[in-house]
Write a protein that holds these residues in place. Structure first.
Motif, PDB file in Angstrom:
ATOM      1  N   VAL A  19      -3.434   1.931  -3.460  1.00  0.00           N
ATOM      2  CA  VAL A  19      -3.113   3.337  -3.237  1.00  0.00           C
ATOM      3  C   VAL A  19      -4.143   3.977  -2.305  1.00  0.00           C
ATOM      4  O   VAL A  19      -5.343   3.783  -2.478  1.00  0.00           O
ATOM      5  N   VAL A  20      -3.652   4.726  -1.346  1.00  0.00           N
ATOM      6  CA  VAL A  20      -4.491   5.600  -0.519  1.00  0.00           C
ATOM      7  C   VAL A  20      -4.178   7.026  -0.939  1.00  0.00           C
ATOM      8  O   VAL A  20      -3.031   7.482  -0.816  1.00  0.00           O
ATOM      9  N   ILE A  21      -5.167   7.731  -1.447  1.00  0.00           N
ATOM     10  CA  ILE A  21      -4.993   9.133  -1.832  1.00  0.00           C
ATOM     11  C   ILE A  21      -5.366  10.006  -0.647  1.00  0.00           C
ATOM     12  O   ILE A  21      -6.450   9.866  -0.074  1.00  0.00           O
ATOM     13  N   VAL A  22      -4.457  10.902  -0.285  1.00  0.00           N
ATOM     14  CA  VAL A  22      -4.687  11.843   0.807  1.00  0.00           C
ATOM     15  C   VAL A  22      -4.522  13.243   0.238  1.00  0.00           C
ATOM     16  O   VAL A  22      -3.450  13.595  -0.246  1.00  0.00           O
ATOM     17  N   ALA A  23      -5.584  14.046   0.289  1.00  0.00           N
ATOM     18  CA  ALA A  23      -5.585  15.341  -0.392  1.00  0.00           C
ATOM     19  C   ALA A  23      -5.842  16.478   0.580  1.00  0.00           C
ATOM     20  O   ALA A  23      -6.771  16.408   1.399  1.00  0.00           O
ATOM     21  N   VAL A  62       4.432   8.986  -0.219  1.00  0.00           N
ATOM     22  CA  VAL A  62       5.080   9.924  -1.135  1.00  0.00           C
ATOM     23  C   VAL A  62       4.337  11.257  -1.070  1.00  0.00           C
ATOM     24  O   VAL A  62       3.125  11.314  -1.319  1.00  0.00           O
ATOM     25  N   ALA A  63       5.049  12.322  -0.722  1.00  0.00           N
ATOM     26  CA  ALA A  63       4.500  13.676  -0.768  1.00  0.00           C
ATOM     27  C   ALA A  63       4.749  14.235  -2.160  1.00  0.00           C
ATOM     28  O   ALA A  63       5.896  14.407  -2.582  1.00  0.00           O
ATOM     29  N   VAL A  64       3.681  14.501  -2.894  1.00  0.00           N
ATOM     30  CA  VAL A  64       3.768  14.887  -4.296  1.00  0.00           C
ATOM     31  C   VAL A  64       3.970  16.392  -4.426  1.00  0.00           C
ATOM     32  O   VAL A  64       3.301  17.181  -3.741  1.00  0.00           O
ATOM     33  N   ALA A  98      -1.290  13.733 -13.559  1.00  0.00           N
ATOM     34  CA  ALA A  98      -0.160  12.939 -14.045  1.00  0.00           C
ATOM     35  C   ALA A  98       0.917  12.808 -12.975  1.00  0.00           C
ATOM     36  O   ALA A  98       1.536  11.742 -12.820  1.00  0.00           O
ATOM     37  N   ALA A  99       1.148  13.879 -12.218  1.00  0.00           N
ATOM     38  CA  ALA A  99       2.139  13.819 -11.141  1.00  0.00           C
ATOM     39  C   ALA A  99       1.701  12.854 -10.043  1.00  0.00           C
ATOM     40  O   ALA A  99       2.524  12.114  -9.486  1.00  0.00           O
ATOM     41  N   ALA A 100       0.401  12.845  -9.736  1.00  0.00           N
ATOM     42  CA  ALA A 100      -0.110  11.917  -8.730  1.00  0.00           C
ATOM     43  C   ALA A 100       0.028  10.475  -9.197  1.00  0.00           C
ATOM     44  O   ALA A 100       0.429   9.588  -8.431  1.00  0.00           O
ATOM     45  N   VAL A 101      -0.302  10.227 -10.452  1.00  0.00           N
ATOM     46  CA  VAL A 101      -0.202   8.878 -10.999  1.00  0.00           C
ATOM     47  C   VAL A 101       1.257   8.424 -11.031  1.00  0.00           C
ATOM     48  O   VAL A 101       1.579   7.274 -10.696  1.00  0.00           O
ATOM     49  N   MET A 161       0.851  -1.200   0.000  1.00  0.00           N
ATOM     50  CA  MET A 161       0.000   0.000   0.000  1.00  0.00           C
ATOM     51  C   MET A 161       0.881   1.243   0.000  1.00  0.00           C
ATOM     52  O   MET A 161       1.847   1.321   0.748  1.00  0.00           O
ATOM     53  N   ARG A 162       0.545   2.184  -0.856  1.00  0.00           N
ATOM     54  CA  ARG A 162       1.298   3.441  -0.926  1.00  0.00           C
ATOM     55  C   ARG A 162       0.363   4.606  -0.674  1.00  0.00           C
ATOM     56  O   ARG A 162      -0.708   4.710  -1.278  1.00  0.00           O
ATOM     57  N   TYR A 163       0.774   5.510   0.228  1.00  0.00           N
ATOM     58  CA  TYR A 163       0.052   6.747   0.481  1.00  0.00           C
ATOM     59  C   TYR A 163       0.549   7.805  -0.498  1.00  0.00           C
ATOM     60  O   TYR A 163       1.748   8.097  -0.551  1.00  0.00           O
ATOM     61  N   ILE A 164      -0.361   8.378  -1.260  1.00  0.00           N
ATOM     62  CA  ILE A 164      -0.044   9.476  -2.169  1.00  0.00           C
ATOM     63  C   ILE A 164      -0.597  10.746  -1.545  1.00  0.00           C
ATOM     64  O   ILE A 164      -1.810  10.932  -1.442  1.00  0.00           O
ATOM     65  N   LEU A 165       0.275  11.632  -1.109  1.00  0.00           N
ATOM     66  CA  LEU A 165      -0.092  12.824  -0.350  1.00  0.00           C
ATOM     67  C   LEU A 165      -0.095  14.031  -1.284  1.00  0.00           C
ATOM     68  O   LEU A 165       0.961  14.449  -1.772  1.00  0.00           O
TER      69      LEU A 165
END
Length: 228
Positions: A60-64, A31-33, A48-51, A1-5
């Motif tokens: 994937v867990v998206i955190v916005a 990963v802090a985007v 595209a940067a998030a992907v 699992m990856r957190y996309i921040l």
């Protein structure tokens, strides 16, 4: 699992660095985007940067945070998302633009009411320190100053967020109880109206991830405070 921040306006992943560090310390992948802002960069580029940050992860867990909610809406359509988390976020509906969001959710009256209740002049010139930085440690203020880049493009605010709807995954809404830009009660109402969920309050203002990362991490990790 990856957190996309995902960060908000300004595109600086730095706003998530303390949360990312604490998730990593627990053995979790985060990963802090960073978004490249300025003319020619809008939702497609942010998505595209998030992907790219997901880098092929199969969970994937998206955190916005803040305006990152608009990027989350599009990224969630193409990533293998198992959960979405909003922190002091703009939560769009299909076809809405970032500039149209404010009036649609009644932000102006809500912020004005909150300012009056807390003794601030609602008609005073907007003060960045008062609404964004008021609860940050000095080192985080200094760090943010070093991240300053191009402002988000006019296209980013004007572009309609063209998505069919939120995927059928657990959605968590976290609000800073001292957010002066998006007052907590206002955010809680929007979460109920738009997502049908009750929000979790944490200490801190609009940049709570820099001021109080521990409480946010507890709402993100498996087995933490949230049971969604």
């Amino acid at each position: 699992m990856r957190y996309i921040l995902l960060p908000g306006a300004g595109g600086a992943g730095y706003v998530w660095h303390r949360v990312a560090e604490q998730l990593s310390a627990r053995g979790l992948d985060a990963v802090a985007v960073d978004f490249e802002t300025g003319d020619g960069h809008a939702l497609a580029e942010y998505t595209a940067a998030a992907v790219a940050a997901a880098d092929g992860a199969d969970d994937v867990v998206i955190v916005a945070q803040s305006m990152g909610g608009f990027t989350a809406a599009l990224a969630a359509q193409v990533l293998p998302v198992s959960r979405i988390v909003f922190l002091n976020a703009m939560i769009p509906v299909p076809g809405e633009s970032a500039e149209g969001w404010w009036e649609a959710v009644g932000h102006g009256p809500a912020m004005r009411e909150n300012d009056i209740a807390e003794g601030r002049d609602p008609d005073a010139e907007f003060d960045l320190d008062l609404y964004f930085l008021h609860d940050l440690p000095q080192e985080e203020r200094d760090g943010l100053e070093q991240q300053e880049g191009e402002p988000d493009s006019a296209e980013m605010f004007a572009e309609a967020c063209d998505f069919p709807g939120w995927p059928d995954v657990p959605i968590t809404v976290i609000v800073g109880e001292d957010d002066r830009l998006f007052p907590a009660a206002f955010q809680e109402r929007v979460a109920r109206e738009r997502l049908g969920v009750d929000a979790h309050r944490v200490p801190g203002g609009h940049l709570a991830a820099l001021a109080h990362p521990e409480q946010i991490v507890e709402l993100l990790v498996p087995g933490g405070r949230t049971a969604e």
